[in-house]
Design a protein around this motif. Structure first.
Motif, PDB file in Angstrom:
ATOM      1  N   THR A   4       0.722  -1.286   0.273  1.00  0.00           N
ATOM      2  CA  THR A   4       0.201  -0.648   0.155  1.00  0.00           C
ATOM      3  C   THR A   4       0.683   0.988   0.061  1.00  0.00           C
ATOM      4  O   THR A   4       1.967   0.876   0.341  1.00  0.00           O
ATOM      5  CB  THR A   4      -0.775  -0.353   1.125  1.00  0.00           C
ATOM      6  OG1 THR A   4      -1.420  -1.039   1.440  1.00  0.00           O
ATOM      7  CG2 THR A   4      -1.738   1.261   1.119  1.00  0.00           C
ATOM      8  N   TRP A   5       0.368   2.358  -0.775  1.00  0.00           N
ATOM      9  CA  TRP A   5       1.246   3.581  -0.658  1.00  0.00           C
ATOM     10  C   TRP A   5       0.105   5.289  -1.366  1.00  0.00           C
ATOM     11  O   TRP A   5      -0.467   4.464  -1.968  1.00  0.00           O
ATOM     12  CB  TRP A   5       2.643   3.723  -1.664  1.00  0.00           C
ATOM     13  CG  TRP A   5       3.436   4.982  -1.403  1.00  0.00           C
ATOM     14  CD1 TRP A   5       3.093   5.992  -2.348  1.00  0.00           C
ATOM     15  CD2 TRP A   5       3.791   5.729  -0.148  1.00  0.00           C
ATOM     16  NE1 TRP A   5       3.556   6.976  -1.701  1.00  0.00           N
ATOM     17  CE2 TRP A   5       4.203   6.812  -0.081  1.00  0.00           C
ATOM     18  CE3 TRP A   5       4.024   4.786   0.761  1.00  0.00           C
ATOM     19  CZ2 TRP A   5       4.989   8.135   0.061  1.00  0.00           C
ATOM     20  CZ3 TRP A   5       4.373   5.953   2.116  1.00  0.00           C
ATOM     21  CH2 TRP A   5       4.916   7.719   1.463  1.00  0.00           C
ATOM     22  N   SER A   6      -0.299   5.406  -0.069  1.00  0.00           N
ATOM     23  CA  SER A   6      -0.592   7.090  -0.905  1.00  0.00           C
ATOM     24  C   SER A   6       0.224   7.976  -0.495  1.00  0.00           C
ATOM     25  O   SER A   6       0.427   7.998   1.298  1.00  0.00           O
ATOM     26  CB  SER A   6      -2.234   7.034   0.566  1.00  0.00           C
ATOM     27  OG  SER A   6      -2.821   8.449   0.189  1.00  0.00           O
ATOM     28  N   PRO A   7       0.357   8.939  -1.373  1.00  0.00           N
ATOM     29  CA  PRO A   7       1.159  10.359  -0.966  1.00  0.00           C
ATOM     30  C   PRO A   7       0.829  10.682   0.326  1.00  0.00           C
ATOM     31  O   PRO A   7       1.478  11.952   0.476  1.00  0.00           O
ATOM     32  CB  PRO A   7       0.830  10.984  -2.505  1.00  0.00           C
ATOM     33  CG  PRO A   7       0.156   9.760  -3.788  1.00  0.00           C
ATOM     34  CD  PRO A   7      -0.065   9.032  -2.755  1.00  0.00           C
ATOM     35  N   ARG A   8      -0.389  10.654   0.311  1.00  0.00           N
ATOM     36  CA  ARG A   8      -0.655  11.753   1.219  1.00  0.00           C
ATOM     37  C   ARG A   8      -1.150  11.089   2.853  1.00  0.00           C
ATOM     38  O   ARG A   8      -0.993  11.555   3.534  1.00  0.00           O
ATOM     39  CB  ARG A   8      -2.818  12.448   0.651  1.00  0.00           C
ATOM     40  CG  ARG A   8      -2.691  12.888   2.154  1.00  0.00           C
ATOM     41  CD  ARG A   8      -4.813  13.242   1.655  1.00  0.00           C
ATOM     42  NE  ARG A   8      -5.928  14.213   2.661  1.00  0.00           N
ATOM     43  CZ  ARG A   8      -6.387  14.714   2.424  1.00  0.00           C
ATOM     44  NH1 ARG A   8      -7.867  14.551   1.798  1.00  0.00           N
ATOM     45  NH2 ARG A   8      -7.047  15.399   3.726  1.00  0.00           N
ATOM     46  N   TRP A   9      -1.352   9.928   2.764  1.00  0.00           N
ATOM     47  CA  TRP A   9      -1.967   9.035   4.398  1.00  0.00           C
ATOM     48  C   TRP A   9      -0.766   8.187   4.014  1.00  0.00           C
ATOM     49  O   TRP A   9      -0.489   7.366   5.128  1.00  0.00           O
ATOM     50  CB  TRP A   9      -3.084   8.042   4.159  1.00  0.00           C
ATOM     51  CG  TRP A   9      -4.225   9.045   3.793  1.00  0.00           C
ATOM     52  CD1 TRP A   9      -4.999   9.167   3.045  1.00  0.00           C
ATOM     53  CD2 TRP A   9      -4.965  10.205   4.489  1.00  0.00           C
ATOM     54  NE1 TRP A   9      -6.724  10.439   2.975  1.00  0.00           N
ATOM     55  CE2 TRP A   9      -5.788  10.524   4.009  1.00  0.00           C
ATOM     56  CE3 TRP A   9      -4.794  10.071   5.548  1.00  0.00           C
ATOM     57  CZ2 TRP A   9      -6.897  11.141   4.583  1.00  0.00           C
ATOM     58  CZ3 TRP A   9      -5.354  11.213   7.215  1.00  0.00           C
ATOM     59  CH2 TRP A   9      -6.478  11.959   6.182  1.00  0.00           C
ATOM     60  N   GLY A  10       0.241   8.046   3.772  1.00  0.00           N
ATOM     61  CA  GLY A  10       1.223   7.018   3.783  1.00  0.00           C
ATOM     62  C   GLY A  10       1.064   5.244   3.494  1.00  0.00           C
ATOM     63  O   GLY A  10       0.061   5.011   2.611  1.00  0.00           O
ATOM     64  N   ARG A  11       2.138   4.906   4.262  1.00  0.00           N
ATOM     65  CA  ARG A  11       2.001   3.081   3.845  1.00  0.00           C
ATOM     66  C   ARG A  11       0.810   2.671   5.502  1.00  0.00           C
ATOM     67  O   ARG A  11       0.185   1.506   4.790  1.00  0.00           O
ATOM     68  CB  ARG A  11       3.530   2.597   3.551  1.00  0.00           C
ATOM     69  CG  ARG A  11       2.793   0.908   3.207  1.00  0.00           C
ATOM     70  CD  ARG A  11       5.016   0.885   3.093  1.00  0.00           C
ATOM     71  NE  ARG A  11       4.960  -0.382   2.194  1.00  0.00           N
ATOM     72  CZ  ARG A  11       6.241  -1.099   1.994  1.00  0.00           C
ATOM     73  NH1 ARG A  11       7.399  -0.426   2.225  1.00  0.00           N
ATOM     74  NH2 ARG A  11       6.540  -2.042   1.159  1.00  0.00           N
ATOM     75  N   ARG A  12       1.950   2.842   6.032  1.00  0.00           N
ATOM     76  CA  ARG A  12       1.004   1.990   7.670  1.00  0.00           C
ATOM     77  C   ARG A  12       0.112   2.321   8.155  1.00  0.00           C
ATOM     78  O   ARG A  12      -0.528   2.044   8.875  1.00  0.00           O
ATOM     79  CB  ARG A  12       2.457   1.685   8.630  1.00  0.00           C
ATOM     80  CG  ARG A  12       3.972   1.190   7.659  1.00  0.00           C
ATOM     81  CD  ARG A  12       3.180  -0.044   7.851  1.00  0.00           C
ATOM     82  NE  ARG A  12       5.200  -0.882   6.616  1.00  0.00           N
ATOM     83  CZ  ARG A  12       4.779  -2.228   6.164  1.00  0.00           C
ATOM     84  NH1 ARG A  12       4.138  -2.989   6.376  1.00  0.00           N
ATOM     85  NH2 ARG A  12       5.984  -2.470   5.752  1.00  0.00           N
ATOM     86  N   LYS A  13       0.288   4.024   8.146  1.00  0.00           N
ATOM     87  CA  LYS A  13      -0.395   5.343   9.287  1.00  0.00           C
ATOM     88  C   LYS A  13      -1.874   5.058   9.071  1.00  0.00           C
ATOM     89  O   LYS A  13      -2.682   4.958   9.817  1.00  0.00           O
ATOM     90  CB  LYS A  13      -0.057   6.080   9.214  1.00  0.00           C
ATOM     91  CG  LYS A  13       1.606   6.645   9.597  1.00  0.00           C
ATOM     92  CD  LYS A  13       1.496   8.204   9.730  1.00  0.00           C
ATOM     93  CE  LYS A  13       2.125   8.490   8.712  1.00  0.00           C
ATOM     94  NZ  LYS A  13       2.509  10.349   8.479  1.00  0.00           N
ATOM     95  N   PRO A  14      -2.386   4.508   7.616  1.00  0.00           N
ATOM     96  CA  PRO A  14      -3.898   4.744   7.320  1.00  0.00           C
ATOM     97  C   PRO A  14      -4.609   3.461   7.995  1.00  0.00           C
ATOM     98  O   PRO A  14      -5.729   3.379   8.861  1.00  0.00           O
ATOM     99  CB  PRO A  14      -4.038   4.575   5.938  1.00  0.00           C
ATOM    100  CG  PRO A  14      -2.689   4.748   5.593  1.00  0.00           C
ATOM    101  CD  PRO A  14      -1.817   4.555   6.390  1.00  0.00           C
ATOM    102  N   PHE A  15      -4.003   2.416   8.445  1.00  0.00           N
ATOM    103  CA  PHE A  15      -4.256   0.818   8.852  1.00  0.00           C
ATOM    104  C   PHE A  15      -4.067   1.304  10.443  1.00  0.00           C
ATOM    105  O   PHE A  15      -5.124   0.783  11.942  1.00  0.00           O
ATOM    106  CB  PHE A  15      -3.285  -0.435   9.082  1.00  0.00           C
ATOM    107  CG  PHE A  15      -3.484  -0.507   7.042  1.00  0.00           C
ATOM    108  CD1 PHE A  15      -4.345  -1.526   6.654  1.00  0.00           C
ATOM    109  CD2 PHE A  15      -2.578   0.032   6.282  1.00  0.00           C
ATOM    110  CE1 PHE A  15      -4.613  -1.646   5.728  1.00  0.00           C
ATOM    111  CE2 PHE A  15      -2.510  -0.170   4.445  1.00  0.00           C
ATOM    112  CZ  PHE A  15      -3.087  -1.412   4.327  1.00  0.00           C
ATOM    113  N   PHE A  16      -2.842   2.238  10.878  1.00  0.00           N
ATOM    114  CA  PHE A  16      -3.061   2.301  12.555  1.00  0.00           C
ATOM    115  C   PHE A  16      -4.105   2.996  13.249  1.00  0.00           C
ATOM    116  O   PHE A  16      -4.632   3.371  14.065  1.00  0.00           O
ATOM    117  CB  PHE A  16      -1.390   2.268  13.360  1.00  0.00           C
ATOM    118  CG  PHE A  16      -0.692   2.916  13.149  1.00  0.00           C
ATOM    119  CD1 PHE A  16      -1.196   3.927  13.026  1.00  0.00           C
ATOM    120  CD2 PHE A  16       0.406   2.697  12.381  1.00  0.00           C
ATOM    121  CE1 PHE A  16       0.217   4.879  13.069  1.00  0.00           C
ATOM    122  CE2 PHE A  16       1.189   3.483  12.125  1.00  0.00           C
ATOM    123  CZ  PHE A  16       1.107   5.107  12.676  1.00  0.00           C
TER     124      PHE A  16
END
Length: 455
Positions: A78-90
């Motif tokens: 996963t990668w989102s330029p706005r939200w990141g890789r791990r941060k959306p999940f936690f």
């Protein structure tokens, strides 16, 4: 079979940055502390019998078994330029924890408490696994020990606040809900609801993630084209098949230590009620035993965050393997003594051993684990490591009711001694592991990483 992974040079982080990055773990572990100390007493208030407690706690192992490795595999791709890789999940997991903690003390029937525990555990597991991968993503090899033991520090700090809040609110608030749950328990859950989301937001807003390389982005797009869920399941299966040998050995240590921790959490309030107040879950002084359990658990977690950073230097000097072995022996000795003490104040002495072990359990094995796995698979392997945690807990929930009734004579003090024996077994199993060498910080380069493990 071999695979290619990129070992990237990562900037060193200041101690302040490491603490801010890990601050969200404080709120997640406050939630976990409420599960440790307050959920089982709520079950008891709602009429559960002691031999039902393992099955009523099945939510944690089941949700951890399925959710953490799945979240880990998905976050790897996963990668989102706005939200990141791990941060959306936690972040999503923290929101779920906050809502469940807010609702938990208002349950009026046992089945409602069980259902809400399932939702709370699912949220905790969604938050916890990508958080550990987040630390491994951000830190260079020389700072990994400090990063993971910072998690141990906040684990102890969060659970300490959870447990001490029970004792403090008990002295400030009277009365109970219609289901018999004291208002001081309600207040502790409300505080946890605020801490859960608030601390995670601090970490999310202050700590940017490292963007993937173009090659990593291309691989993520290819995985999405194959189908996210199906690809994630296949990734988990492949990672289990290719699991390094030394990581498999660590699974045996986890079998003993996490079975033991589950036994302790489920029966410590009953053990204190029996040895100090000579009562059981239905006796008039049981609420005093529950409040004192909060102080005892709070104290061992104070020990945890007090010694966490000391373990960094010990692990560097003597090796993570031997540090964890000695810490497990401290827990074994403490729990052997614990149920034989009738003075409530003296309980704080042997439980120091468990506090030292808990600091190690939450940090030291990860120092070794990240040396065993390629960085491109941190997420999925952190999820698999969590399977090594929850499978012993699941085994405990399915087996310990019978063990408690037939082998231990339904005596909670015997449950504590049984946990002590399992910690001893974990320490012995730890000596079987060959600790991987320390990986030094390197420049960006591409290396061949074999799918098997070097013996």
């Amino acid at each position: 079979m071999s695979s290619v992974t990129t070992v990237r040079q990562k900037p060193l982080m200041t101690m302040r940055q490491i603490l801010l990055m890990n601050f969200g773990f404080f709120g997640i572990q406050y939630s976990f502390g409420m599960q440790q100390t307050a959920v089982n007493p709520i079950y008891n208030y709602l009429g559960a019998s002691p031999d039902e407690l393992p099955l009523l706690n099945m939510a944690g192992p089941i949700t951890g078994l399925f959710i953490q490795p799945m979240i880990g595999a998905l976050s790897d791709h996963t990668w989102s330029p706005r939200w990141g890789r791990r941060k959306p999940f936690f972040l999503i997991g923290a929101i779920g924890c906050s809502l469940c903690l807010f609702l938990f003390p208002f349950v009026s029937a046992l089945w409602m408490a069980v259902l809400l525990l399932w939702l709370l555990d699912a949220s905790n597991n969604t938050a916890m696994e990508p958080y550990r991968a987040f630390i491994a993503d951000k830190l260079p090899p020389s700072q990994l020990a400090k990063g993971f033991l910072a998690q141990s520090f906040f684990t102890g700090f969060g659970i300490t606040l959870a447990n001490i809040s029970l004792f403090i609110f008990d002295s400030l608030l009277t009365g109970a809900t219609s289901a018999g749950i004291p208002y001081w328990v309600v207040a502790s859950f409300m505080l946890g609801s605020v801490c859960s989301i608030g601390t995670v937001l601090v970490s999310v807003l202050t700590t940017p993630e490292i963007p993937p390389t173009e090659d990593e982005l291309a691989a993520m797009r290819a995985d999405k084209a194959k189908g996210g869920f199906v690809a994630a399941v296949r990734e988990i299966w492949d990672a289990i098949i290719e699991m390094p040998v030394q990581l498999r050995k660590l699974a045996l240590v986890y079998l003993f230590q996490w079975y033991a921790m589950n036994v302790y959490w489920q029966y410590v309030s009953l053990s204190i009620a029996d040895s100090v107040w000579q009562t059981d879950a239905h006796g008039p002084n049981y609420s005093e035993a529950v409040a004192w359990t909060g102080l005892v658990n709070g104290w061992y977690n104070i020990v945890t965050f007090s010694v966490a950073f000391m373990l960094v230097s010990f692990a560097r000097k003597h090796g993570a393997k031997w540090v964890h072995t000695v810490c497990l022996l401290f827990a074994s000795a403490g729990l052997f003594i614990f149920p034989h003490i009738s003075n409530q104040y003296l309980l704080f002495v042997p439980i120091i051993g468990l506090g030292i072990a808990w600091a190690s359990i939450m940090g030291v094995p990860y120092i070794m684990a990240v040396r065993m796995i390629p960085s491109s698979r941190y997420g999925v392997y952190m999820g698999i490591i969590n399977m090594m945690i929850v499978i012993p807990q699941l085994i405990q929930t399915l087996t310990f009711g019978k063990v408690y009734g037939s082998l231990l004579g339904t005596h909670p003090g015997n449950a504590m001694m049984f946990a002590a024996f399992l910690f001893l077994c974990a320490a012995l199993a730890m000596t079987w592991i060959k600790e991987p060498p320390i990986v030094r910080d390197v420049d960006d380069m591409t290396v061949q990483v074999p799918s098997g493990d070097a013996k």
